[in-house]
Design an enzyme around this catalytic site. Sequence first.
Site, PDB file in Angstrom:
ATOM      1  NE  ARG A  15      -1.972  -1.721   3.546  1.00  0.00           N
ATOM      2  CZ  ARG A  15      -2.396  -1.894   4.798  1.00  0.00           C
ATOM      3  NH1 ARG A  15      -3.625  -1.523   5.144  1.00  0.00           N
ATOM      4  NH2 ARG A  15      -1.597  -2.435   5.697  1.00  0.00           N
ATOM      5  CE  LYS A  75       0.866  -2.243   9.563  1.00  0.00           C
ATOM      6  NZ  LYS A  75      -0.334  -2.503  10.429  1.00  0.00           N
ATOM      7  CE1 TYR A  94      -5.472   2.296  10.349  1.00  0.00           C
ATOM      8  CE2 TYR A  94      -4.364   1.894   8.260  1.00  0.00           C
ATOM      9  CZ  TYR A  94      -5.534   2.095   8.981  1.00  0.00           C
ATOM     10  OH  TYR A  94      -6.738   2.103   8.342  1.00  0.00           O
ATOM     11  CG  HIS A  96      -2.015  -0.879  15.180  1.00  0.00           C
ATOM     12  ND1 HIS A  96      -3.350  -0.945  15.525  1.00  0.00           N
ATOM     13  CD2 HIS A  96      -1.982  -0.812  13.829  1.00  0.00           C
ATOM     14  CE1 HIS A  96      -4.095  -0.926  14.428  1.00  0.00           C
ATOM     15  NE2 HIS A  96      -3.294  -0.835  13.386  1.00  0.00           N
ATOM     16  CD  GLU A 118      -3.608   3.036  15.531  1.00  0.00           C
ATOM     17  OE1 GLU A 118      -2.680   2.946  16.352  1.00  0.00           O
ATOM     18  OE2 GLU A 118      -3.433   3.395  14.342  1.00  0.00           O
ATOM     19  CG  ASP A 270      -2.409  -4.536  12.908  1.00  0.00           C
ATOM     20  OD1 ASP A 270      -1.206  -4.732  12.711  1.00  0.00           O
ATOM     21  OD2 ASP A 270      -3.227  -4.394  11.992  1.00  0.00           O
TER      22      ASP A 270
END
Length: 368
Positions: A15, A75, A94, A96, A118, A270
């Site tokens: 991505r 990510k 993201y 996490h 998130e 995740d």
Amino acid sequence: MRVGVPKEIKTHEYRVGLVPGSVRELAHHGHEVIVETGAGRGIGVDDGAYSQAGARIVATAAEVFAAAEMIVKVKEPQPAEIALLRPGQVLFTYLHLAADRALTDGLMQRGIAGIAYETVTDARGGLPLLAPMSEVAGRMAVQVGAHYLEKEQGGIGILLGGVPGVPAAKVVVLGGGVAGSNATRIAVGMEAQVTVIDRSLARLKELDDLFGPRLQTVFSTMENIEGEVATADLVVSTVLIPGAAAPKLIRRELVRRMRPGSVIVDVAIDQGGSAETSRPTSHAAPVYVEEGVIHYCVTNMPGAVARTSAIALNNATLPFVLALADKGWRQALSDDPHLRGGLNLLDGQITYPAVAAAFGLPHQKPAF
């Protein structure tokens, strides 16, 4: 504002943080976008498309990080990328963090403003930047689960939908949120026997109204989880506590009671995963066997369908990227409490309570 888009370097992550259409919008608003060469290759987009959209193409990630005031990724940054961040820089991706102390410590040391997709919220209490990837992961979970139930993949050798005279597979979905409801949709469509477990009676009623007699709904208690999971062929766990570590709902003893060759797809990986036997995997080596059960615990599941995922993600993130760039990140966070909910780190301090709680650390409420 100078906005940077590096090429993702996590294993088999295809991505990209901004697609050309998003770059064009930023350029139209007067911002400069710096894109690392090859950043869009994984979704079938070449450098020329980014140039035509108004981006400046550079040869290395180091050039992107050095030039940009805000980094937009997909990510969490890998160690080589963490080293390129600098104090005061904005990272929008993201994160996490609650599942990764080393990442949290590394980003705190860099003194950045870390805004996590998130934990951005909306007026209805939803998670609008997590939802698109939860939709993808939920739908993928049943697809990959069905694949690993095949005998040649080490599974029990069962067809999800069965055939006349042979029972369909039993699929248990833990959590009836975005990922869980999408997993349910695919499993029901494939004619499996599907049970959804959730602690919200209102959500269970919604799913019951939506799917009717094709779906069994069960209220979430440890007794009910144990009873349903032990007899499942495929378990899809989607349980989420925003920003926090996933609760361990599937104990090792319960996994041991499952039939050998059954499958667990832990979408919650995740955030650390909701099975005691879960550990992160990658698309390069997506599964392992623990207690006789196949575990699929890929931390970037949507990366396997990168084009669909990148476009869906950009549809959701673009308004927030524009707000951060147009207003400046401090003003944008001050103006929008939902975007402010995404702020996890600032100036070396944790600002999101659930992340701090995961590590027993203090958190600092931002002063805006």
